[in-house]
Design an enzyme around this catalytic site. Structure first.
Site, PDB file in Angstrom:
ATOM      1  N   SER A 165       9.812 -55.336  24.387  1.00 34.74           N
ATOM      2  CA  SER A 165      11.118 -54.672  24.383  1.00 34.74           C
ATOM      3  C   SER A 165      11.338 -53.972  25.709  1.00 34.74           C
ATOM      4  O   SER A 165      10.403 -53.418  26.295  1.00 34.74           O
ATOM      5  CB  SER A 165      11.163 -53.646  23.256  1.00 34.74           C
ATOM      6  N   TYR A 221       7.314 -46.509  19.359  1.00 34.08           N
ATOM      7  CA  TYR A 221       7.549 -47.952  19.533  1.00 34.08           C
ATOM      8  C   TYR A 221       7.540 -48.309  21.029  1.00 34.08           C
ATOM      9  O   TYR A 221       6.914 -49.294  21.447  1.00 34.08           O
ATOM     10  CB  TYR A 221       8.897 -48.283  18.895  1.00 34.08           C
TER      11      TYR A 221
HETATM   12  P1  NDP Z   1      11.971 -57.705  11.673  1.00 35.09           P
HETATM   13  O1  NDP Z   1      11.731 -56.339  11.118  1.00 35.09           O
HETATM   14  O2  NDP Z   1      13.078 -58.537  11.122  1.00 35.09           O
HETATM   15  O3  NDP Z   1      10.624 -58.584  11.576  1.00 35.09           O
HETATM   16  C1  NDP Z   1       9.374 -58.049  11.855  1.00 35.09           C
HETATM   17  C2  NDP Z   1       8.349 -58.964  11.282  1.00 35.09           C
HETATM   18  O4  NDP Z   1       7.045 -58.442  11.572  1.00 35.09           O
HETATM   19  C3  NDP Z   1       8.435 -59.095   9.742  1.00 35.09           C
HETATM   20  O5  NDP Z   1       8.139 -60.411   9.385  1.00 35.09           O
HETATM   21  C4  NDP Z   1       7.331 -58.153   9.271  1.00 35.09           C
HETATM   22  O6  NDP Z   1       6.800 -58.492   7.995  1.00 35.09           O
HETATM   23  C5  NDP Z   1       6.305 -58.432  10.362  1.00 35.09           C
HETATM   24  N1  NDP Z   1       5.222 -57.474  10.377  1.00 35.09           N
HETATM   25  C6  NDP Z   1       5.273 -56.127  10.428  1.00 35.09           C
HETATM   26  N2  NDP Z   1       4.033 -55.620  10.393  1.00 35.09           N
HETATM   27  C7  NDP Z   1       3.174 -56.660  10.318  1.00 35.09           C
HETATM   28  C8  NDP Z   1       1.775 -56.788  10.248  1.00 35.09           C
HETATM   29  N3  NDP Z   1       0.968 -55.712  10.216  1.00 35.09           N
HETATM   30  N4  NDP Z   1       1.215 -58.020  10.214  1.00 35.09           N
HETATM   31  C9  NDP Z   1       2.008 -59.113  10.206  1.00 35.09           C
HETATM   32  N5  NDP Z   1       3.352 -59.070  10.245  1.00 35.09           N
HETATM   33  C10 NDP Z   1       3.917 -57.844  10.303  1.00 35.09           C
HETATM   34  O7  NDP Z   1      12.127 -57.462  13.227  1.00 35.09           O
HETATM   35  P2  NDP Z   1      12.607 -58.420  14.441  1.00 35.09           P
HETATM   36  O8  NDP Z   1      12.672 -59.830  14.020  1.00 35.09           O
HETATM   37  O9  NDP Z   1      13.766 -57.777  15.056  1.00 35.09           O
HETATM   38  O10 NDP Z   1      11.380 -58.215  15.429  1.00 35.09           O
HETATM   39  C11 NDP Z   1      10.645 -59.279  15.990  1.00 35.09           C
HETATM   40  C12 NDP Z   1      10.100 -58.848  17.334  1.00 35.09           C
HETATM   41  O11 NDP Z   1      11.190 -58.609  18.246  1.00 35.09           O
HETATM   42  C13 NDP Z   1       9.309 -57.541  17.286  1.00 35.09           C
HETATM   43  O12 NDP Z   1       8.201 -57.654  18.156  1.00 35.09           O
HETATM   44  C14 NDP Z   1      10.291 -56.524  17.832  1.00 35.09           C
HETATM   45  O13 NDP Z   1       9.638 -55.417  18.399  1.00 35.09           O
HETATM   46  C15 NDP Z   1      11.005 -57.359  18.873  1.00 35.09           C
HETATM   47  N6  NDP Z   1      12.302 -56.816  19.311  1.00 35.09           N
HETATM   48  C16 NDP Z   1      13.362 -56.785  18.441  1.00 35.09           C
HETATM   49  C17 NDP Z   1      14.580 -56.317  18.890  1.00 35.09           C
HETATM   50  C18 NDP Z   1      15.780 -56.270  18.007  1.00 35.09           C
HETATM   51  O14 NDP Z   1      16.832 -55.786  18.465  1.00 35.09           O
HETATM   52  N7  NDP Z   1      15.716 -56.751  16.761  1.00 35.09           N
HETATM   53  C19 NDP Z   1      14.781 -55.845  20.288  1.00 35.09           C
HETATM   54  C20 NDP Z   1      13.600 -55.941  21.103  1.00 35.09           C
HETATM   55  C21 NDP Z   1      12.414 -56.419  20.624  1.00 35.09           C
HETATM   56  P3  NDP Z   1       7.357 -57.829   6.638  1.00 35.09           P
HETATM   57  O15 NDP Z   1       8.578 -58.610   6.226  1.00 35.09           O
HETATM   58  O16 NDP Z   1       6.208 -57.994   5.699  1.00 35.09           O
HETATM   59  O17 NDP Z   1       7.693 -56.397   6.932  1.00 35.09           O
END
Ligand code: NDP
Length: 303
Positions: A165, A221
């Protein structure tokens, strides 16, 4: 926070219509995506599978992961496989790595996507700082280390893409000593990065974190992503001449659970750019870079 800034002068720019000059991958190419039961991770699995890559969709919750993988197979993507993986749990990582070695033997692409944030958009609580750091920084680090021996050595190049990010870019850090340490690319070590993260957690425990020059937005974060970016650079340096590239990618403000559905674009749009980036031919892909989606979906990279 603006997601439409102009690229700085030291950037690598690819026009949105930039053609992929060669399809180096095939169904023998194996990708792993973490946290892929929803959001950007799920969309990345779909894009890579549509390209014909064999993809291992992982999720911490078996039910959600199985359902996600089955929904893609129902779309005709039979090249999607599921295995449970909680990146915050070392036992789960070991179990996954052992299964993966047995089932596939080699990996070409690792996308460390799983992450958590416990804040609403305008909040900045650090109550869950330990979980955030363990999941977003130590998770990708531990998984990468477990899989390092399994990366395929070939001229097309293996790839690690860490979904990061802009909130963790160096310009968000105001602490001069830490900044100097992170900028010293030649000498920066994993121990120093872990030391920085420990210092942050100490500051959280003793209540001084607000005055120590840490990033101001989503502080826990942001620190987790700052550490992930730094670790990616250290790893990139280590594997520079070993056919393994390590880059970070910020998908921009994307409509997912993490942002409460707010954002400038969908997870599918972010994943289209991310998948194109990770599938670039070896000669076009840098290492140790931070790529962002530009205002016209171009890539540019900066530290
Ligand atoms: P979501 O919350 O939609 O998805 C996050 C995913 O990570 C979910 O599948 C969640 O599973 C999983 N997760 C969380 N903890 C664990 C764990 N301990 N082990 C395995 N899986 C885990 O978020 P995004 O799709 O938005 O995020 C994806 C990536 O993009 C992240 O790295 C985020 O930091 C990054 N990002 C997102 C932005 C945005 O605007 N959305 C901006 C910049 C970066 P569960 O469903 O079980 O919770």
């Amino acid at each position: 926070m603006s997601y439409h800034q102009l690229p700085p002068p030291d950037t690598i720019l690819l026009a949105p219509s930039h053609p992929i000059s060669s399809r180096w991958w095939s169904k023998e190419t194996v990708a792993i995506v973490t946290g892929a039961n929803k959001g950007i991770g799920f969309a990345l699995v779909r894009r890579l599978a549509e390209e014909g890559v064999t993809v291992v969709l992982t999720a911490r919750d078996t039910g959600r992961g199985v359902e996600a993988a089955e929904s893609l197979r129902r779309e005709g993507l039979q090249n999607v496989h599921f295995f449970q993986l909680d990146v915050a749990n070392p036992n789960s990582i070991n179990t996954f790595a052992a299964w993966f070695q047995e089932a596939f033997g080699v990996v070409d692409i690792l996308i460390n996507n799983a992450a958590v944030s416990f804040n609403e958009i305008h909040e900045n609580s650090v109550a869950e700082a330990e979980t955030v750091i363990r999941t977003n920084f130590y998770g990708p680090k531990m998984l990468t280390e477990a899989l390092l021996p399994l990366f395929r050595r070939s001229s097309t190049g293996a790839r690690i893409l860490n979904i990061s990010s802009r909130l963790g870019l160096l310009n968000k850090l105001k602490n001069p000593k830490l900044k100097e340490m992170l900028l010293d690319e030649e000498n920066l070590s994993e121990e120093q990065i872990e030391g920085m993260v420990n210092l942050f957690l100490e500051n959280v425990k003793n209540g001084t974190w607000k005055s120590q020059g840490w990033p101001h937005v989503w502080t826990d974060y942001a620190v987790s992503k700052l550490a992930l970016n730094a670790y990616s650079r250290v790893l990139a340096r280590r594997f520079k001449t070993h056919g393994l590239t390590v880059n970070c990618f910020c998908p921009g403000f994307t409509q997912t659970s993490m942002t409460g559905g707010k954002g400038n674009h969908t997870a599918d749009a972010a994943a289209t750019v991310g998948a194109r980036l990770v599938l670039l031919p070896a000669e076009e892909l840098s290492t140790g870079k931070f790529y962002v989606v530009g205002s016209s979906n171009a890539f540019y990279s900066k530290l």
